[in-house]
Design a protein around this motif. Structure first.
Motif, mmCIF file in Angstrom:
data_model
loop_
_atom_site.group_PDB
_atom_site.id
_atom_site.type_symbol
_atom_site.label_atom_id
_atom_site.label_comp_id
_atom_site.label_asym_id
_atom_site.label_seq_id
_atom_site.Cartn_x
_atom_site.Cartn_y
_atom_site.Cartn_z
ATOM 1 N N SER A 42 0.838 -1.204 0.000
ATOM 2 C CA SER A 42 0.000 0.000 0.000
ATOM 3 C C SER A 42 0.871 1.251 0.000
ATOM 4 O O SER A 42 0.581 2.225 -0.710
ATOM 5 C CB SER A 42 -0.915 0.020 1.221
ATOM 6 O OG SER A 42 -1.819 -1.052 1.165
ATOM 7 N N GLN A 84 -7.561 1.474 -0.496
ATOM 8 C CA GLN A 84 -8.226 0.231 -0.111
ATOM 9 C C GLN A 84 -9.483 0.486 0.712
ATOM 10 O O GLN A 84 -10.510 -0.141 0.506
ATOM 11 C CB GLN A 84 -7.257 -0.654 0.692
ATOM 12 C CG GLN A 84 -7.899 -1.979 1.068
ATOM 13 C CD GLN A 84 -6.997 -2.837 1.946
ATOM 14 O OE1 GLN A 84 -5.787 -2.641 1.988
ATOM 15 N NE2 GLN A 84 -7.592 -3.790 2.634
ATOM 16 N N ASP A 158 -5.777 -0.413 -4.802
ATOM 17 C CA ASP A 158 -5.237 -1.104 -3.627
ATOM 18 C C ASP A 158 -6.267 -2.107 -3.112
ATOM 19 O O ASP A 158 -7.297 -1.722 -2.563
ATOM 20 C CB ASP A 158 -4.863 -0.097 -2.534
ATOM 21 C CG ASP A 158 -3.991 -0.725 -1.447
ATOM 22 O OD1 ASP A 158 -3.729 -1.946 -1.542
ATOM 23 O OD2 ASP A 158 -3.572 0.004 -0.533
ATOM 24 N N GLU A 159 -5.960 -3.374 -3.304
ATOM 25 C CA GLU A 159 -6.835 -4.474 -2.881
ATOM 26 C C GLU A 159 -8.306 -4.219 -3.191
ATOM 27 O O GLU A 159 -9.144 -4.158 -2.286
ATOM 28 C CB GLU A 159 -6.653 -4.747 -1.379
ATOM 29 C CG GLU A 159 -5.200 -5.098 -1.080
ATOM 30 C CD GLU A 159 -5.032 -5.828 0.229
ATOM 31 O OE1 GLU A 159 -6.026 -6.445 0.690
ATOM 32 O OE2 GLU A 159 -3.914 -5.815 0.768
HETATM 33 MG MG LIG Z 1 -2.137 -2.810 2.070
#
Ligand SMILES: [Mg+2]
Ligand SMILES: Nc1ncnc2c1ncn2[C@@H]1O[C@H](COP(=O)(O)OP(=O)(O)O)[C@@H](O)[C@H]1O
Lengths: 233, 287
Positions: A42, A84, A158-159
């Protein structure tokens, strides 16, 4: 397209989190970053997006050095980052979220918003709904839509499938493929490493802030060492 | 029956006036995440600025209210930049306590400049209207209209303008706002000007039909705070709803209790809400 080299960054006085990581993304690619929790994935995306100050390294977009630019400057250079968590304004409507995403450049905003509704009809249906009432998958689509409002040249995710049901995650991967096929390169961090690598042109493995391995998506997914470390088999 | 109806009417009127500084308090809380008790002094500053231009230059209610907005906003911004903003790294409680100190200092600056006496506005005296046994003054109508216009402007600003939306966005999620090119620090300062300005206007409106003195705003502080807490700190419609409820509650309370217990309504409300439902009626967060 994106060339990030020798990135060194961290939070405050503590030890650096990124210790020289690098990432390349070429036009048309889907590139996935995998790695253990806390590896700095991240942080790597944030460093590329300009949300974490760099203590070393360079970030170039299409040959232009954007290392000294802040987040808005990088956004203007074509980078859109979808965080995320907390990646939408929960107390605002879907339409307001899309509009406010073009705060830095609001000319032609309505047309861009309509284009996103055409791409994601579920957002059009929910345009008046508060963002915090959306399902996980819808919220992620909205967050991606907000990124698209800035007319990016590269999308950083991010994810994107974190916390989604298997079905919603599957749909989101489809949406990412579809976006990519419309010409937008994607750089994402994913915990669903196998599924993500399957749809990626290339992948990077990041461990403790450094590049540990890199290769074609399918090739990495088949690598016994990678499988042993991250894919539970 | 008429007495109760009159009390409710009066309460709604007072409530709409309390709503203006309560909007200021709640807006500042929404963006800067601290309770600014200096809002009482900002109201007094606005009241005295308006009184000054009213009695000195004969300005009417509307232009005087505008002067009050500017005076409150400027003083609020100065207090924020010289004192409160510096304490933000120490946390919301430190800033809130410092704002009580700012309130005291400003109150005494006003006392030093204008003295301790009660000051009255220079307004035409008009006879109250009577309808179905209820009394209602032309002055009340004017201030109520002004209050409604101000509330409408605040709502429309927050809902439809690019900057108003950015303010709500930063209140919701400053990091995400920054990602899309907003400057949370700058938006915070503009919110302070707006919030303190609203307090200034509230000070005039509440001072118009009585008289003002350096304690005017501080005496209102409890009702203002109770209104914002009742509606849910940070909620704009909540502040208005809470203010009207507090206004009516206070008027009804003095029907059965000695007038000195008026402020018990505010205290009791704050106590009940904070212990039973900290998010308030329309509050969205549980912070
Ligand atoms: Mg992360
Ligand atoms: N805002 C922050 N402040 C301080 N430390 C942080 C912050 N964000 C992340 N970290 C630390 O940086 C390290 C890497 O975090 P992160 O980049 O989120 O890893 P990953 O995404 O690979 O799981 C972790 O040790 C984490 O605790």
């Amino acid at each position: 397209m994106l060339k990030a080299e020798g990135l060194v960054a961290g939070y405050g006085a503590a030890e650096e989190i990124l210790k020289g990581a690098w990432i390349d993304v070429e036009a048309g690619e889907i590139v996935t970053i995998i790695g253990p929790n806390g590896a700095g994935k991240s942080t790597l995306l944030k460093a590329i997006a300009g949300l974490v100050p760099l203590k070393g390294g360079t970030v170039k977009m299409n040959g232009a050095d954007v290392t000294r630019q802040d987040a808005l400057g990088r956004s203007k250079a074509g980078l859109a980052f979808v965080m995320q968590e907390k990646n939408v304004f929960g107390t605002m409507s879907v339409a307001e979220n899309l509009d406010i995403a073009s705060f830095g450049n609001s000319s032609g905003m309505a047309a861009r918003r309509e284009a996103i509704y055409a791409r994601y009809p579920v957002l059009a249906e929910k345009r008046k709904a508060m963002a915090r009432t959306l399902s996980g998958g819808q919220r992620q689509l909205l967050a991606m839509g907000m990124g698209l409002m800035t007319e990016p040249k590269l999308l950083l995710l991010d994810e994107p499938t974190a916390g989604l049901s298997p079905k919603a995650a599957e749909e989101l991967f489809m949406a990412i493929i579809e976006l990519n096929q419309s010409g937008l390169p994607v750089l994402m961090v994913e915990q669903h490493a196998l599924e993500a690598l399957e749809i990626s042109t290339r992948g990077y493995v990041i461990v403790t802030g450094r590049n540990a391995a890199t290769g074609g998506g399918k090739e990495l997914a088949a690598d016994p060492e990678v499988r042993r470390l991250f894919l539970g088999g | 029956m008429t007495i109760v109806a009159q009390a409710i009417l009066n309460g709604i009127m007072t409530g709409m006036l309390i709503a203006i500084p309560a909007l200021g308090l709640t807006a500042i809380f929404a963006v800067l995440r601290y309770v600014n008790f200096a809002i009482g002094a900002y109201a007094t500053v606005g009241a005295f600025a308006a009184w000054y231009v009213n009695t000195r230059f004969g300005l009417g209610v509307f232009p005087a209210a505008l002067v009050a907005f500017v005076a409150g906003g400027v003083v609020g911004l100065i207090a924020e930049q010289t004192a409160l903003a510096r304490l933000r790294p120490s946390g919301a409680l430190a800033v809130a306590i410092a704002s009580i100190a700012v309130n005291l200092i400003l109150e005494n600056v006003i006392r030093f400049i204008f003295g301790n006496d009660l000051q009255g506005f220079d307004l035409p005296i008009a006879r109250d209207w009577r309808f179905a046994g209820l009394r209602f003054g032309p002055q009340q109508l004017q201030t109520a209209t002004l209050a409604i216009v101000i509330m409408a402007v605040v709502f429309l600003f927050l809902r439809f303008t690019r900057f108003g939306k950015a303010m709500r966005a930063v209140a919701d999620n400053p990091d995400l706002g920054r990602l899309f090119g907003m400057d949370p620090a700058r938006i915070a300062m503009i919110t302070v000007v707006l919030g303190a300005g609203l307090a200034g206007v509230g000070g005039v409106l509440l001072g118009l039909d009585t008289a003002i003195d350096p304690m005017t705003g501080s005496r209102l502080l409890l009702s203002i705070f109770a209104a914002a807490v009742l509606g849910g700190l940070g909620s704009i419609p909540g502040a208005v709803l809470g203010a009207v409820m507090i206004g009516v509650g206070e008027e009804l309370a003095v029907l059965v209790l000695p007038a000195t217990y008026r402020s018990a309504v505010g205290f009791a409300t704050i106590l009940l809400i904070l212990s039973l439902r900290p998010a308030g009626i329309l509050g969205e967060r549980n912070t």
